[in-house]
Design a protein around this motif. Structure first.
Motif, PDB file in Angstrom:
ATOM      1  N   LEU A  37       0.865  -1.338  -0.061  1.00  0.00           N
ATOM      2  CA  LEU A  37       0.139  -0.207  -0.147  1.00  0.00           C
ATOM      3  C   LEU A  37       1.009   1.048  -0.053  1.00  0.00           C
ATOM      4  CD1 LEU A  37      -3.032   0.654   0.632  1.00  0.00           C
ATOM      5  CD2 LEU A  37      -2.370   0.648   2.888  1.00  0.00           C
ATOM      6  N   ILE A  38       0.564   2.435  -0.751  1.00  0.00           N
ATOM      7  CA  ILE A  38       1.148   3.547  -0.526  1.00  0.00           C
ATOM      8  C   ILE A  38       0.162   4.461   0.099  1.00  0.00           C
ATOM      9  CG2 ILE A  38       1.800   5.432  -1.863  1.00  0.00           C
ATOM     10  CD1 ILE A  38       2.721   3.767  -4.257  1.00  0.00           C
ATOM     11  N   LEU A  39       0.455   5.409   1.033  1.00  0.00           N
ATOM     12  CA  LEU A  39      -0.056   6.485   1.527  1.00  0.00           C
ATOM     13  C   LEU A  39       0.433   7.889   0.798  1.00  0.00           C
ATOM     14  CD1 LEU A  39      -0.866   5.734   5.354  1.00  0.00           C
ATOM     15  CD2 LEU A  39      -2.365   5.670   3.710  1.00  0.00           C
ATOM     16  N   LEU A  40      -0.569   8.667  -0.166  1.00  0.00           N
ATOM     17  CA  LEU A  40      -0.206   9.655  -0.549  1.00  0.00           C
ATOM     18  C   LEU A  40      -0.851  10.752   0.238  1.00  0.00           C
ATOM     19  CD1 LEU A  40      -0.691   9.296  -4.531  1.00  0.00           C
ATOM     20  CD2 LEU A  40       1.515   9.646  -2.942  1.00  0.00           C
ATOM     21  N   GLY A  41      -0.400  11.946   0.225  1.00  0.00           N
ATOM     22  CA  GLY A  41      -1.064  13.257   0.934  1.00  0.00           C
ATOM     23  C   GLY A  41      -0.060  14.080   1.044  1.00  0.00           C
ATOM     24  N   ALA A  42      -0.482  15.471   1.270  1.00  0.00           N
ATOM     25  CA  ALA A  42       0.211  16.590   1.704  1.00  0.00           C
ATOM     26  C   ALA A  42       1.074  16.184   2.891  1.00  0.00           C
ATOM     27  CB  ALA A  42      -0.555  17.962   1.574  1.00  0.00           C
ATOM     28  N   PRO A  43       2.096  17.001   3.059  1.00  0.00           N
ATOM     29  CA  PRO A  43       2.829  17.058   4.201  1.00  0.00           C
ATOM     30  C   PRO A  43       1.789  17.602   5.633  1.00  0.00           C
ATOM     31  CG  PRO A  43       3.727  18.763   3.139  1.00  0.00           C
ATOM     32  CD  PRO A  43       2.979  18.053   2.238  1.00  0.00           C
ATOM     33  N   GLY A  44       1.668  16.828   6.469  1.00  0.00           N
ATOM     34  CA  GLY A  44       0.459  17.245   7.577  1.00  0.00           C
ATOM     35  C   GLY A  44      -0.699  16.484   7.430  1.00  0.00           C
ATOM     36  N   ALA A  45      -0.935  15.716   6.288  1.00  0.00           N
ATOM     37  CA  ALA A  45      -2.432  15.044   6.071  1.00  0.00           C
ATOM     38  C   ALA A  45      -2.616  13.921   7.007  1.00  0.00           C
ATOM     39  CB  ALA A  45      -2.277  14.679   4.439  1.00  0.00           C
ATOM     40  N   GLY A  46      -1.610  13.682   7.656  1.00  0.00           N
ATOM     41  CA  GLY A  46      -1.983  12.558   8.601  1.00  0.00           C
ATOM     42  C   GLY A  46      -1.635  11.240   8.336  1.00  0.00           C
ATOM     43  N   LYS A  47      -0.529  11.102   7.158  1.00  0.00           N
ATOM     44  CA  LYS A  47      -0.118   9.875   6.640  1.00  0.00           C
ATOM     45  C   LYS A  47       0.518   9.053   7.715  1.00  0.00           C
ATOM     46  CE  LYS A  47       2.528  11.559   3.535  1.00  0.00           C
ATOM     47  NZ  LYS A  47       2.436  13.169   3.719  1.00  0.00           N
ATOM     48  N   GLY A  48       1.485   9.724   8.679  1.00  0.00           N
ATOM     49  CA  GLY A  48       2.258   8.887   9.461  1.00  0.00           C
ATOM     50  C   GLY A  48       1.157   8.060  10.615  1.00  0.00           C
ATOM     51  N   THR A  49       0.253   9.184  11.039  1.00  0.00           N
ATOM     52  CA  THR A  49      -0.562   8.590  12.010  1.00  0.00           C
ATOM     53  C   THR A  49      -1.498   7.513  11.462  1.00  0.00           C
ATOM     54  OG1 THR A  49      -0.717  11.103  12.809  1.00  0.00           O
ATOM     55  CG2 THR A  49      -2.441   9.534  13.692  1.00  0.00           C
ATOM     56  N   GLN A  50      -2.059   7.701  10.342  1.00  0.00           N
ATOM     57  CA  GLN A  50      -2.814   6.586   9.818  1.00  0.00           C
ATOM     58  C   GLN A  50      -2.190   5.384   9.474  1.00  0.00           C
ATOM     59  OE1 GLN A  50      -5.957   6.488   9.511  1.00  0.00           O
ATOM     60  NE2 GLN A  50      -6.308   9.160  10.304  1.00  0.00           N
ATOM     61  N   ALA A  51      -0.863   5.484   9.048  1.00  0.00           N
ATOM     62  CA  ALA A  51       0.288   4.500   8.890  1.00  0.00           C
ATOM     63  C   ALA A  51       0.241   3.532   9.994  1.00  0.00           C
ATOM     64  CB  ALA A  51       1.390   4.787   8.188  1.00  0.00           C
ATOM     65  N   ASP A  52       0.449   4.256  11.250  1.00  0.00           N
ATOM     66  CA  ASP A  52       0.627   3.793  12.617  1.00  0.00           C
ATOM     67  C   ASP A  52      -0.695   2.856  13.102  1.00  0.00           C
ATOM     68  OD1 ASP A  52       2.971   4.715  13.209  1.00  0.00           O
ATOM     69  OD2 ASP A  52       2.330   6.169  14.771  1.00  0.00           O
ATOM     70  N   ILE A  53      -1.768   3.410  12.436  1.00  0.00           N
ATOM     71  CA  ILE A  53      -3.035   2.741  12.737  1.00  0.00           C
ATOM     72  C   ILE A  53      -3.305   1.531  11.928  1.00  0.00           C
ATOM     73  CG2 ILE A  53      -5.556   2.976  12.798  1.00  0.00           C
ATOM     74  CD1 ILE A  53      -5.097   5.668  13.750  1.00  0.00           C
ATOM     75  N   LEU A  54      -2.974   1.868  10.699  1.00  0.00           N
ATOM     76  CA  LEU A  54      -3.227   0.905   9.399  1.00  0.00           C
ATOM     77  C   LEU A  54      -2.314  -0.571   9.743  1.00  0.00           C
ATOM     78  CD1 LEU A  54      -3.796   3.049   6.370  1.00  0.00           C
ATOM     79  CD2 LEU A  54      -5.513   1.589   7.583  1.00  0.00           C
ATOM     80  N   CYS A  55      -1.078  -0.170  10.271  1.00  0.00           N
ATOM     81  CA  CYS A  55      -0.032  -1.327  10.225  1.00  0.00           C
ATOM     82  C   CYS A  55      -0.535  -2.316  11.305  1.00  0.00           C
ATOM     83  CB  CYS A  55       1.508  -0.805  10.226  1.00  0.00           C
ATOM     84  SG  CYS A  55       1.949  -0.167  11.786  1.00  0.00           S
ATOM     85  N   LYS A  56      -1.042  -1.804  12.145  1.00  0.00           N
ATOM     86  CA  LYS A  56      -1.591  -2.720  13.305  1.00  0.00           C
ATOM     87  C   LYS A  56      -2.616  -3.394  12.811  1.00  0.00           C
ATOM     88  CE  LYS A  56      -0.084   0.040  17.313  1.00  0.00           C
ATOM     89  NZ  LYS A  56      -0.554   1.557  17.173  1.00  0.00           N
ATOM     90  N   GLU A  57      -3.733  -2.665  12.327  1.00  0.00           N
ATOM     91  CA  GLU A  57      -4.851  -3.287  11.624  1.00  0.00           C
ATOM     92  C   GLU A  57      -4.566  -4.472  10.609  1.00  0.00           C
ATOM     93  OE1 GLU A  57      -9.045  -3.230  11.978  1.00  0.00           O
ATOM     94  OE2 GLU A  57      -7.739  -1.884  13.041  1.00  0.00           O
ATOM     95  N   LEU A  58      -3.593  -4.226   9.862  1.00  0.00           N
ATOM     96  CA  LEU A  58      -3.478  -5.035   8.716  1.00  0.00           C
ATOM     97  C   LEU A  58      -2.303  -6.195   9.146  1.00  0.00           C
ATOM     98  CD1 LEU A  58      -3.533  -2.232   5.885  1.00  0.00           C
ATOM     99  CD2 LEU A  58      -5.354  -3.909   6.330  1.00  0.00           C
ATOM    100  N   ASN A  59      -1.620  -5.765  10.038  1.00  0.00           N
ATOM    101  CA  ASN A  59      -0.293  -6.457  10.455  1.00  0.00           C
ATOM    102  C   ASN A  59       0.856  -6.497   9.428  1.00  0.00           C
ATOM    103  OD1 ASN A  59       0.532  -7.773  12.604  1.00  0.00           O
ATOM    104  ND2 ASN A  59       0.085  -9.936  11.738  1.00  0.00           N
TER     105      ASN A  59
END
Ligand code: AMP
Length: 210
Positions: A3-25
């Motif tokens: 998966l790639i997370l695209l978005g502007a700096p500050g869009a929340g990519k890092g925060t969402q990636a932290d959540i998704l990596c747990k959810e998707l393992n």
């Protein structure tokens, strides 16, 4: 799942990636975090990258591609991974494709520049492990201290207003064309930023059919 997370700096990519990596393992690969660690450890890559990052400029593509190439070959990436903050240019996307690194989905988090400018002033990161927090939206349990490792939370140099403005310009010019690049490959899914972190995660998981 790759998966790639695209978005502007500050869009929340890092925060969402932290959540998704747990959810998707699967692990998250953040070139920003890898580069910040390299700078802190004084490695050759860190020394090359530091001036670009402080100025809010992009680090040269060759450095980034080498980092990704090595990282995706590690054992924990066998079942997939989430790329956060990479690719950032068409040249990087083409180089990944050429190296045989392909993706199942590309999520673009959509958010206005105004919301980002407001948001960035509250962002703090752990200087030890790189975890992101926000003074209002994602506060740490103890002010100034990382929940995960106890490290000190600091404001990134590149989160200062003038640098953020420049990084947004770079995003629109260099990174936003990637939406078209991946749309043409049938991979792009756009997700609107939601009022809460949890609602945005839900919207992303929904877009992924989860
Ligand atoms: P980030 O943590 O993703 O916001 O990245 C912080 C900074 O690291 C960026 O402003 C760039 O200077 C550099 N950087 C991170 N990822 C990349 C990339 N894929 N290509 C070029 N520069 C990058």
């Amino acid at each position: 799942m790759k998966l790639i997370l695209l978005g502007a700096p500050g869009a929340g990519k890092g925060t969402q990636a932290d959540i998704l990596c747990k959810e998707l393992n699967i692990p998250t690969i953040s070139t920003g975090n890898i580069l910040r660690a390299a700078i802190k450890n004084g490695t050759p890559v860190g020394m090359q990258a530091e001036a670009y990052m402080k100025a809010g400029k992009l680090v040269p593509d060759e450095i980034i591609i080498d980092i990704i190439h090595d990282r995706v070959a590690e054992a924990d990436c066998a079942e997939g991974y989430i790329l956060d903050g990479v690719p950032r240019t068409i040249a990087q996307a083409e180089a990944l494709e050429k190296a045989g690194i392909v993706f199942d989905d590309v999520i673009s988090i959509e958010i206005s520049d105004e919301t980002i400018m407001e948001r960035m002033t509250g962002r703090r990161v752990c200087e030890h492990c790189g975890t992101s927090y926000h003074l209002v939206a994602v506060p740490p349990k103890t002010p100034g201290v990382c929940d995960k490792c106890g490290g000190k939370l600091v404001q990134r140099h590149d989160d200062e207003p003038e640098t953020v403005k420049h990084r947004l310009e770079v995003y629109h010019k260099e990174t936003e064309p990637l939406k078209d690049f991946y749309a043409k490959r049938g991979l792009l899914k756009s997700v609107e930023n939601q009022p809460t972190v949890a609602a945005t995660s839900q919207a992303i998981l929904h877009a992924l059919g989860r």
